[in-house]
Write an enzyme that holds these catalytic residues in place. Structure first.
Site, PDB file in Angstrom:
ATOM      1  N   ASP A  20      35.105  79.986  49.528  1.00 56.83           N
ATOM      2  CA  ASP A  20      34.291  79.129  50.390  1.00 56.83           C
ATOM      3  C   ASP A  20      33.261  79.912  51.195  1.00 56.83           C
ATOM      4  O   ASP A  20      32.348  79.314  51.781  1.00 56.83           O
ATOM      5  CB  ASP A  20      35.186  78.367  51.378  1.00 56.83           C
ATOM      6  CG  ASP A  20      36.152  77.430  50.688  1.00 56.83           C
ATOM      7  OD1 ASP A  20      35.721  76.788  49.712  1.00 56.83           O
ATOM      8  OD2 ASP A  20      37.316  77.356  51.096  1.00 56.83           O
TER       9      ASP A  20
ATOM     10  N   GLU B  27       2.627  68.366  87.237  1.00 56.68           N
ATOM     11  CA  GLU B  27       1.992  69.511  87.892  1.00 56.68           C
ATOM     12  C   GLU B  27       0.634  69.830  87.255  1.00 56.68           C
ATOM     13  O   GLU B  27      -0.340  70.140  87.957  1.00 56.68           O
ATOM     14  CB  GLU B  27       2.925  70.726  87.799  1.00 56.68           C
ATOM     15  CG  GLU B  27       4.220  70.570  88.606  1.00 56.68           C
ATOM     16  CD  GLU B  27       5.291  71.572  88.210  1.00 56.68           C
ATOM     17  OE1 GLU B  27       6.398  71.486  88.758  1.00 56.68           O
ATOM     18  OE2 GLU B  27       5.013  72.437  87.335  1.00 56.68           O
TER      19      GLU B  27
ATOM     20  N   THR C  69      13.924  74.078  92.031  1.00 57.73           N
ATOM     21  CA  THR C  69      14.203  72.658  92.245  1.00 57.73           C
ATOM     22  C   THR C  69      14.216  71.852  90.955  1.00 57.73           C
ATOM     23  O   THR C  69      14.766  70.754  90.920  1.00 57.73           O
ATOM     24  CB  THR C  69      13.188  72.044  93.220  1.00 57.73           C
ATOM     25  OG1 THR C  69      11.866  72.238  92.697  1.00 57.73           O
ATOM     26  CG2 THR C  69      13.287  72.709  94.574  1.00 57.73           C
ATOM     27  N   ASP C  70      13.594  72.355  89.886  1.00 62.14           N
ATOM     28  CA  ASP C  70      13.683  71.663  88.585  1.00 62.14           C
ATOM     29  C   ASP C  70      14.952  72.037  87.834  1.00 62.14           C
ATOM     30  O   ASP C  70      15.544  71.219  87.133  1.00 62.14           O
ATOM     31  CB  ASP C  70      12.470  72.003  87.716  1.00 62.14           C
ATOM     32  CG  ASP C  70      11.222  71.264  88.167  1.00 62.14           C
ATOM     33  OD1 ASP C  70      11.333  70.476  89.108  1.00 62.14           O
ATOM     34  OD2 ASP C  70      10.144  71.509  87.594  1.00 62.14           O
TER      35      ASP C  70
ATOM     36  N   ASP D 227      36.472  71.464  51.592  1.00 59.61           N
ATOM     37  CA  ASP D 227      37.422  71.935  50.593  1.00 59.61           C
ATOM     38  C   ASP D 227      38.664  71.044  50.671  1.00 59.61           C
ATOM     39  O   ASP D 227      38.868  70.328  51.659  1.00 59.61           O
ATOM     40  CB  ASP D 227      37.781  73.396  50.886  1.00 59.61           C
ATOM     41  CG  ASP D 227      38.621  74.012  49.798  1.00 59.61           C
ATOM     42  OD1 ASP D 227      38.456  73.624  48.630  1.00 59.61           O
ATOM     43  OD2 ASP D 227      39.452  74.881  50.112  1.00 59.61           O
TER      44      ASP D 227
ATOM     45  N   ASP E 171      38.610  77.405  53.718  1.00 63.99           N
ATOM     46  CA  ASP E 171      39.504  78.444  54.224  1.00 63.99           C
ATOM     47  C   ASP E 171      39.646  79.629  53.274  1.00 63.99           C
ATOM     48  O   ASP E 171      40.253  80.625  53.625  1.00 63.99           O
ATOM     49  CB  ASP E 171      40.888  77.861  54.508  1.00 63.99           C
ATOM     50  CG  ASP E 171      41.556  77.303  53.252  1.00 63.99           C
ATOM     51  OD1 ASP E 171      40.891  77.225  52.199  1.00 63.99           O
ATOM     52  OD2 ASP E 171      42.746  76.935  53.327  1.00 63.99           O
TER      53      ASP E 171
ATOM     54  N   ILE F 229       4.167  75.623  81.398  1.00 65.43           N
ATOM     55  CA  ILE F 229       5.359  76.220  80.781  1.00 65.43           C
ATOM     56  C   ILE F 229       6.600  75.836  81.581  1.00 65.43           C
ATOM     57  O   ILE F 229       6.687  76.127  82.771  1.00 65.43           O
ATOM     58  CB  ILE F 229       5.242  77.749  80.720  1.00 65.43           C
ATOM     59  CG1 ILE F 229       3.989  78.150  79.940  1.00 65.43           C
ATOM     60  CG2 ILE F 229       6.482  78.361  80.082  1.00 65.43           C
ATOM     61  CD1 ILE F 229       3.671  79.622  80.027  1.00 65.43           C
TER      62      ILE F 229
ATOM     63  N   GLU G  77       9.491  76.940  82.760  1.00 67.50           N
ATOM     64  CA  GLU G  77      10.204  78.222  82.851  1.00 67.50           C
ATOM     65  C   GLU G  77      11.720  78.063  82.853  1.00 67.50           C
ATOM     66  O   GLU G  77      12.458  78.950  82.435  1.00 67.50           O
ATOM     67  CB  GLU G  77       9.759  78.979  84.117  1.00 67.50           C
ATOM     68  CG  GLU G  77       8.364  79.564  84.051  1.00 67.50           C
ATOM     69  CD  GLU G  77       7.303  78.567  84.466  1.00 67.50           C
ATOM     70  OE1 GLU G  77       6.126  78.960  84.517  1.00 67.50           O
ATOM     71  OE2 GLU G  77       7.642  77.392  84.740  1.00 67.50           O
TER      72      GLU G  77
ATOM     73  N   VAL H 277       1.147  78.300  84.518  1.00 62.29           N
ATOM     74  CA  VAL H 277       2.504  78.293  85.080  1.00 62.29           C
ATOM     75  C   VAL H 277       3.048  76.872  85.097  1.00 62.29           C
ATOM     76  O   VAL H 277       4.231  76.631  84.818  1.00 62.29           O
ATOM     77  CB  VAL H 277       2.496  78.896  86.502  1.00 62.29           C
ATOM     78  CG1 VAL H 277       3.849  78.705  87.163  1.00 62.29           C
ATOM     79  CG2 VAL H 277       2.156  80.376  86.444  1.00 62.29           C
TER      80      VAL H 277
END
Length: 891
Positions: A637, A702, A730-731, A343, A633, A299, A301, A296
């Protein structure tokens, strides 16, 4: 030659005829197809051929379903990691952790789905071109049938205003012109006639052909169908659109590479901790819990959510600047763009003809506003002749409603600037005869009755008009035109052509009878220079591209001299002698030598380029390591727009095909908007790098904290659910705040970053490890002090270490400033979102401690006053260390 009866039963027409029908006489092509031009095919034969060739339609492109778009949101390695993490949590009985991770996945998918909900309708737009009626001869009489029912050999009649519904070899024509700008890039309608052209003629020079998807602007004609459906030029382009692959954007590739790294790190750490604990006799359940905590912690998240929201915000900002982006990750790709293949027609120019210069005996007259005639006889005569020898209609009050040949409309508009009204002049000098434009003599004449004679107005190509003239109009009157004078006029014609102007010559004379020969004894008046004017903001935009290290390459289907003139006018090249590479010189990629490949990469102007060659050019630049944007356009193209890393279509003048094939559509058709989008893309990448750097530092911290605690067999300083709370709450908010930054002011003074450059380079990873180590020291130090100095119970001490890490990560956001910025005044402290995120996260952390239900779920206790003083002091350690490092690096 076989008889019609014999040929009509042939399964396949002679290949040498249909392979290059423009190189064979129209009647011969009809005979080869077994059809009598006067009667057309019989119904039975048309039915048989339709069974053989199929319906005259393009391949259907299925609309992408909402379900498939939703599924796309989960095709990411990081998302896959989260799914595995949720499954492991459920398997281990950590139900709350499992549902929390699933909630992240659902929120991320919802944001991406709502923002990216669209269908790729390129083929549907192309297919819609076939849904019109066509006048065809079947068994003698002319009748209208659905375009889908056309077959090779059908005899089709067209006139001004018709959309061509199959590729036709012209058999008969009268003043026939077609607008092929969407297919070839040619900005002026092309005159069409039955005469064969050279076998090697490029698409824009096959004057004996009418192509599916183009429009007849003038005249009428009869043609035999030589190709239908996917066998037409338009059909080949539609096939190229399908063949062009949607490449993963650089951001997607980088995130996937990061995901690969995280997979190995996560599995390695989890397995190592569980296995080592098992070998040393530690409790297996505790080791599994520790392994989950490490997984956990590894990763990030919050990364998918933050990345999605930041990109969605970028899309909204670009939309306010008239750039609609229909793929989230394309927002960031713009910032990496190193080459723009653009173009010409409708992109660098306005796709409308304008008289910009009159070359008279008295000198050149630049047309840039109201014209005052005064006593300038040649100027007045030139404008009057251009208005009289004209079949278009134009009113100065409603210029957008003008009809007719764009060249003639431009002549009427120039006359209007001098107060010359077409209808008023026709009333003063009524037209009694018109000598239509003849491709052999390359001139047109109209006869107008005056009080006692007839005034003849002539316009045409400079060479034949000069050949037919014996005198020239000067400010002093009519004077003889000698050979030396002709040479000087032809030299002026060449100079105007080199400048990118289309040149017409004007002449006149007076006769006693309307039956007089029109092209003899003319009085030469002067030359008219017309151009498709460059957009006003293009020069400044190109200059900014150069400063930003972005190379611009013109790729057009127009003529080389016109392409060079426009390139010089907008500032793409400085020299009038700049190299222009003709499409006929472009070899297939496999046949290029290294020298030829380098020459192509160094060339800035390409003319008479086919859709397939545009794909090759894009691929060549991509193989050379550039992120390529393609603007355009037209229908021609569309394949290149899809193949490029970023396809940019014009919203106003762009065809639906181009818009649907592109990644970005410019609502204002302004090339400058592309530059603004590139700047925004660079800012977004900088923000993404900054918040990923922030998130990874937090996550590595962590991992170090949990891993080191597991190795020394001490109390886990943070529990799995607490880690998940940090990663998801909090992140995320500080990371989001970092993603909302306005970027550095000199972002467009830097060179494009290397496409292979990872989101996080070696320096970033070194910083991540360093910050992680400081986090580890601060958190484990707080835990040790709480346990052994303050003698707190284990759960309360874990609360102290948990809150120490939480606040340390909040203060860590200030470490994301640039080393060159000020300590207190910088891009982070000036970001109001940062302060809002810190306030919100502080409230949420306090709620976790003081709301009974939450405290129970997260297994925390009130730390007490001494605990608060300890954790706030220790949480400031990473901030202090980071700022000292920033100051040292800045010096």
């Amino acid at each position: 030659m076989p008889s019609f009866e014999d040929i009509e039963t042939l399964e396949t027409p002679p290949p040498e005829v249909l392979a290059m029908p423009w190189a064979t006489a129209g009647i011969a092509v009809a005979e080869a197809l077994g059809v009598d031009v006067e009667r057309g095919l019989s119904e039975d034969e048309a039915t048989r051929r339709r069974a053989q060739y199929g319906p005259n339609q393009l391949r259907r492109h299925e609309r992408q379903s909402a379900w498939s778009i939703l599924v796309e949101q989960f095709k990411s390695l990081i998302v896959a990691l989260l799914v595995v993490a949720a499954a492991v949590a459920f398997f281990a009985g950590e139900i709350i952790e499992g549902w929390a991770i699933l909630a992240v996945l659902i929120i991320n998918a919802a944001i991406g789905f709502v923002t990216e909900l669209r269908a790729v309708r390129s083929m549907e737009a192309l297919y819609a071109m076939g849904r019109v009626g066509t006048r065809v001869r079947r068994g003698g009489p002319v009748r209208e049938i659905p375009a889908e029912a056309l077959v090779p050999g059908d005899i089709v009649e067209v006139e001004g205003g018709d959309v061509v519904t199959a590729d036709l070899r012209i058999v008969e024509s009268s003043k026939l012109q077609a607008d092929e700008s969407a297919l070839t890039g040619e900005s002026v309608p092309v005159r069409k006639e039955p005469d064969p052209t050279a076998p090697e003629a490029v698409l824009a020079e096959r004057f004996g052909m009418l192509f599916k998807g183009t429009a007849v602007t003038r005249g009428h004609g009869t043609g035999v169908v030589v190709a239908t459906g996917l066998d037409t030029e338009l059909g080949r382009i539609s096939s190229l659109v399908e063949e062009a692959e949607d490449e993963a954007t650089p951001l997607e590739k980088r995130l996937n590479r990061l995901g690969h790294k995280l997979i190995f790190v996560t599995l390695g750490l989890a397995v190592a901790v569980i296995f080592s604990g098992f070998l040393t006799g530690k409790d297996l359940v505790l080791m599994i819990e520790t392994g989950i905590a490490l997984a956990v912690a590894t990763i990030p998240e919050g990364l998918p959510i933050v990345a999605t929201i930041v990109l969605a915000k970028g899309m909204r900002l670009m939309a306010r600047r008239n750039a609609l982006v229909n793929r989230l990750s394309s927002v960031e790709t713009l910032g990496a763009t190193g080459v723009i293949c653009t173009d010409k027609t409708g992109t660098l120019t306005e796709n409308r003809m304008t008289v910009t210069r009159l070359a008279l005996a008295s000198g050149d007259v630049e047309i840039d506003g109201e014209i005052t005639l005064e006593d300038d006889a040649p100027l007045g005569a030139a404008l009057e002749t251009g208005v009289l020898c004209n079949n278009a209609s134009f009113t100065q009050d409603a210029p957008d409603k003008a009809t007719g040949d764009p060249l003639e409309i431009a002549l009427l508009a120039a006359g209007a600037l001098a107060g010359l009204d077409h209808d008023a002049l026709r009333l003063r000098w009524p037209e009694v005869r018109e000598e239509a434009f003849d491709s052999d003599v390359k001139m047109m004449a109209t006869y107008h009755r005056t009080d006692s004679a007839y005034r003849v107005a002539v316009k045409g190509a400079p060479e034949p008009v000069l050949d037919a003239a014996t005198h020239v109009l000067t400010t002093g009157g009519v004077e003889p035109l000698g050979e030396a004078d002709r040479a000087r006029w032809l030299a002026r014609n060449d100079q105007m052509a080199v400048a990118g102007l289309r040149v017409l010559a004007l002449a006149a004379k007076t006769t006693e009878t309307p039956e007089a020969e029109p092209y003899r004894d003319l009085v030469f008046i002067g030359l008219v220079g017309l151009e498709d004017p460059p957009r006003e903001d293009v020069r400044a935009a190109l200059s900014e591209c150069r400063r930003a290290g972005v190379r611009v390459v013109m790729v057009t289907g127009d003529q080389p001299v016109t392409a060079r003139g426009v390139a010089q006018a907008v500032g793409l090249v400085e020299s009038a002698e700049a190299e222009v590479m003709h499409g006929s010189l472009l070899k297939p990629r496999a046949d290029l030598t290294d020298a030829e490949r380098r020459q192509i990469l160094d060339t800035s102007i390409f003319a008479r380029v086919s859709p397939r060659q545009k794909l090759d050019l894009i691929d060549l630049h991509q193989k050379n390591g550039s992120i390529v944007a393609m603007t355009g356009d037209g229908v021609n193209d569309a394949p290149a727009l899809k193949e490029a890393d970023i396809g940019v279509a014009m919203g106003r003048r762009g065809t639906q095909v181009a818009r649907e094939a592109a990644d970005m559509v410019l609502q204002d058709d302004a090339f400058a908007t592309i530059v603004a989008a590139i700047a925004q893309g660079r800012v977004i990448f900088g923000n993404i790098r900054r918040f990923i750097y922030y998130l990874m530092a937090c996550n590595v911290g962590e991992v170090m904290i949990v891993g080191l605690a597991a190795l020394v067999s001490t109390t886990l300083p943070i529990l799995p659910l607490q880690i998940l709370f940090l990663n998801l709450v909090t992140d995320i908010f500080p990371a989001l705040a970092l993603g909302m930054g306005e970027g550095e002011p000199d972002v467009m003074q830097q060179s494009p970053r290397d496409p292979k450059e990872p989101i996080l380079g070696r320096v970033h990873w070194q910083g991540i490890v360093a910050y992680g180590a400081v986090f580890t020291v601060a958190v484990l130090g707080a835990l040790a002090l709480a346990l052994y100095w303050l003698e707190m119970p284990t759960e309360q001490a874990v609360t102290v270490s948990f809150m120490t890490l939480a606040f340390a990560q909040l203060w860590h956001v200030f470490n994301m400033r640039s080393p060159q910025s000020g300590l207190f005044g910088n891009e982070i402290t000036r970001n109001p979102y940062v302060w809002g995120a810190l306030a919100l996260c502080t409230v949420m952390l306090l709620a976790v401690v003081y709301v009974p239900g939450l405290a129970l779920v997260f297994e925390v206790q009130h730390p007490g006053l001494s605990g608060w003083l300890l954790l706030l002091s220790m949480s400031a350690v990473p901030l202090a260390a980071g700022q000292v490092w920033k100051v040292w690096r800045g010096r």
